[in-house]
Write an enzyme that holds these catalytic residues in place. Sequence first.
Site, PDB file in Angstrom:
ATOM      1  CE1 TYR A 167      -8.835  -3.784   1.037  1.00 10.59           C
ATOM      2  CE2 TYR A 167      -8.272  -1.639  -0.274  1.00 10.59           C
ATOM      3  CZ  TYR A 167      -8.517  -2.831   0.224  1.00 10.59           C
ATOM      4  OH  TYR A 167      -6.835  -2.732   1.014  1.00 10.59           O
ATOM      5  NE  ARG A 180      -2.007  -5.212   7.127  1.00  9.47           N
ATOM      6  CZ  ARG A 180      -2.815  -6.382   6.683  1.00  9.47           C
ATOM      7  NH1 ARG A 180      -3.702  -7.263   8.075  1.00  9.47           N
ATOM      8  NH2 ARG A 180      -4.294  -6.383   5.210  1.00  9.47           N
ATOM      9  CD  GLU A 220      -8.772  -9.722  -4.224  1.00  7.98           C
ATOM     10  OE1 GLU A 220      -6.666  -9.618  -3.751  1.00  7.98           O
ATOM     11  OE2 GLU A 220      -9.297  -9.412  -3.166  1.00  7.98           O
ATOM     12  CG  PHE A 272     -13.533   1.529   7.445  1.00  2.33           C
ATOM     13  CD1 PHE A 272     -12.667   1.014   6.533  1.00  2.33           C
ATOM     14  CD2 PHE A 272     -14.393   0.377   8.739  1.00  2.33           C
ATOM     15  CE1 PHE A 272     -12.802   0.293   6.325  1.00  2.33           C
ATOM     16  CE2 PHE A 272     -14.038  -1.100   7.710  1.00  2.33           C
ATOM     17  CZ  PHE A 272     -13.497  -1.579   7.393  1.00  2.33           C
ATOM     18  CG  ASN A 284      -3.201  -2.204   7.283  1.00  4.35           C
ATOM     19  OD1 ASN A 284      -3.098  -2.611   5.908  1.00  4.35           O
ATOM     20  ND2 ASN A 284      -4.665  -3.411   7.126  1.00  4.35           N
ATOM     21  CB  THR A 291      -7.109  -6.719   9.926  1.00  5.01           C
ATOM     22  OG1 THR A 291      -7.792  -7.528   9.141  1.00  5.01           O
ATOM     23  CG2 THR A 291      -7.304  -4.951   9.084  1.00  5.01           C
ATOM     24  CE  LYS A 327      -3.724  -2.606   2.860  1.00  4.74           C
ATOM     25  NZ  LYS A 327      -4.706  -3.009   3.028  1.00  4.74           N
ATOM     26  NE  ARG A 381      -6.314 -12.519   4.996  1.00  3.86           N
ATOM     27  CZ  ARG A 381      -7.282 -11.474   5.266  1.00  3.86           C
ATOM     28  NH1 ARG A 381      -6.977 -10.550   4.235  1.00  3.86           N
ATOM     29  NH2 ARG A 381      -8.106 -11.503   5.966  1.00  3.86           N
ATOM     30  CG  HIS A 414      -4.852  -6.685  -0.794  1.00  2.00           C
ATOM     31  ND1 HIS A 414      -5.598  -6.659   0.039  1.00  2.00           N
ATOM     32  CD2 HIS A 414      -4.587  -7.757  -1.937  1.00  2.00           C
ATOM     33  CE1 HIS A 414      -6.386  -7.711  -0.764  1.00  2.00           C
ATOM     34  NE2 HIS A 414      -5.797  -8.225  -1.027  1.00  2.00           N
TER      35      HIS A 414
HETATM   36  P1  GTP Z   1      -6.694  -6.674   3.054  1.00  2.08           P
HETATM   37  O1  GTP Z   1      -5.404  -7.441   2.973  1.00  2.08           O
HETATM   38  O2  GTP Z   1      -6.583  -4.929   2.870  1.00  2.08           O
HETATM   39  O3  GTP Z   1      -7.725  -7.389   2.495  1.00  2.08           O
HETATM   40  O4  GTP Z   1      -7.017  -6.131   4.456  1.00  2.08           O
HETATM   41  P2  GTP Z   1      -8.020  -7.016   5.559  1.00  2.08           P
HETATM   42  O5  GTP Z   1      -8.217  -8.389   4.735  1.00  2.08           O
HETATM   43  O6  GTP Z   1      -6.947  -7.777   6.247  1.00  2.08           O
HETATM   44  O7  GTP Z   1      -9.006  -6.517   6.145  1.00  2.08           O
HETATM   45  P3  GTP Z   1     -10.416  -5.700   5.115  1.00  2.08           P
HETATM   46  O8  GTP Z   1     -10.390  -7.211   3.766  1.00  2.08           O
HETATM   47  O9  GTP Z   1     -11.365  -6.404   6.719  1.00  2.08           O
HETATM   48  O10 GTP Z   1     -10.660  -4.684   4.886  1.00  2.08           O
HETATM   49  C1  GTP Z   1      -9.317  -3.855   3.946  1.00  2.08           C
HETATM   50  C2  GTP Z   1      -8.839  -2.587   4.516  1.00  2.08           C
HETATM   51  O11 GTP Z   1      -9.486  -1.404   4.986  1.00  2.08           O
HETATM   52  C3  GTP Z   1      -7.488  -3.148   5.727  1.00  2.08           C
HETATM   53  O12 GTP Z   1      -6.560  -3.441   5.565  1.00  2.08           O
HETATM   54  C4  GTP Z   1      -7.621  -1.575   6.285  1.00  2.08           C
HETATM   55  O13 GTP Z   1      -6.633  -1.644   5.804  1.00  2.08           O
HETATM   56  C5  GTP Z   1      -8.584  -1.086   6.104  1.00  2.08           C
HETATM   57  N1  GTP Z   1      -9.346  -1.114   7.304  1.00  2.08           N
HETATM   58  C6  GTP Z   1     -10.739  -2.408   7.799  1.00  2.08           C
HETATM   59  N2  GTP Z   1     -10.812  -2.276   8.692  1.00  2.08           N
HETATM   60  C7  GTP Z   1     -10.454  -0.320   8.734  1.00  2.08           C
HETATM   61  C8  GTP Z   1     -11.424  -0.220  10.694  1.00  2.08           C
HETATM   62  O14 GTP Z   1     -11.568   0.058  10.968  1.00  2.08           O
HETATM   63  N3  GTP Z   1     -10.670   1.629  10.347  1.00  2.08           N
HETATM   64  C9  GTP Z   1     -10.022   2.168   9.380  1.00  2.08           C
HETATM   65  N4  GTP Z   1      -9.384   3.261   9.026  1.00  2.08           N
HETATM   66  N5  GTP Z   1      -9.111   1.417   7.802  1.00  2.08           N
HETATM   67  C10 GTP Z   1     -10.118  -0.842   8.171  1.00  2.08           C
HETATM   68 MG    MG Z   2      -9.352  -7.471   2.954  1.00  3.71          MG
END
Ligand code: GTP
Ligand code: MG
Length: 149
Positions: free
Chosen positions: A49, A102, A126, A57, A112, A91, A9, A85, A115
């Site tokens: 997304y 992370r 994707e 958010f 973070n 996350t 990212k 993962r 992805h």
């Molecule tokens: P990705 O690998 O990026 O998809 O992350 P993830 O699978 O661990 O988490 P998820 O798919 O649920 O969320 C996608 C992304 O949205 C996260 O990696 C964060 O960057 C962002 N995100 C998720 N939850 C929050 C939140 O509560 N606040 C904020 N600011 N960002 C969030």
């Molecule tokens: Mg995700």
Amino acid sequence: VEESYIMIKPDGVQRGLVGEIISRFEKKGFKLKGLKLFQCPKDLAEEHYKDLSSKPFFPKLISYITSGPVVCMAWEGVGVVASARKLIGATNPLQAEPGTIRGDLAVQTGRNVVHGSDSPENGTREIALWFKEGELTEWTPVQTPWLVE
Ligand code: GTP
Ligand code: MG
């Protein structure tokens, strides 16, 4: 074979963590099939997304992902989706285990650094979304027989 879309990212790029992050997947033994530095347009970030579009958010997430260049990667290997993962960690970086990307390199969910696809189906979806035909390369790393029996 299973494939995962991994993306560094904008914070990871700005903080100079590109080599460090690529290195973790490379050392694990996965095969890189696609790699590019890319300024993500808003519509692509929203499509990527889309499952999170109703979250409060979401606007912040889209402005974060489009705030600077990202590094797009396609990785292939046995169990690559779940393994990536695990390498990436939880996350919320404060809950991510030490040793994960992370856990070692980030502090906030909204920053973070990386992805990773959450299922093999999404890995393929994707990769097709982020890469054009001709941007992916099929090859056989010489290390393959030393990694897979
Ligand atoms: P990705 O690998 O990026 O998809 O992350 P993830 O699978 O661990 O988490 P998820 O798919 O649920 O969320 C996608 C992304 O949205 C996260 O990696 C964060 O960057 C962002 N995100 C998720 N939850 C929050 C939140 O509560 N606040 C904020 N600011 N960002 C969030
Ligand atoms: Mg995700």
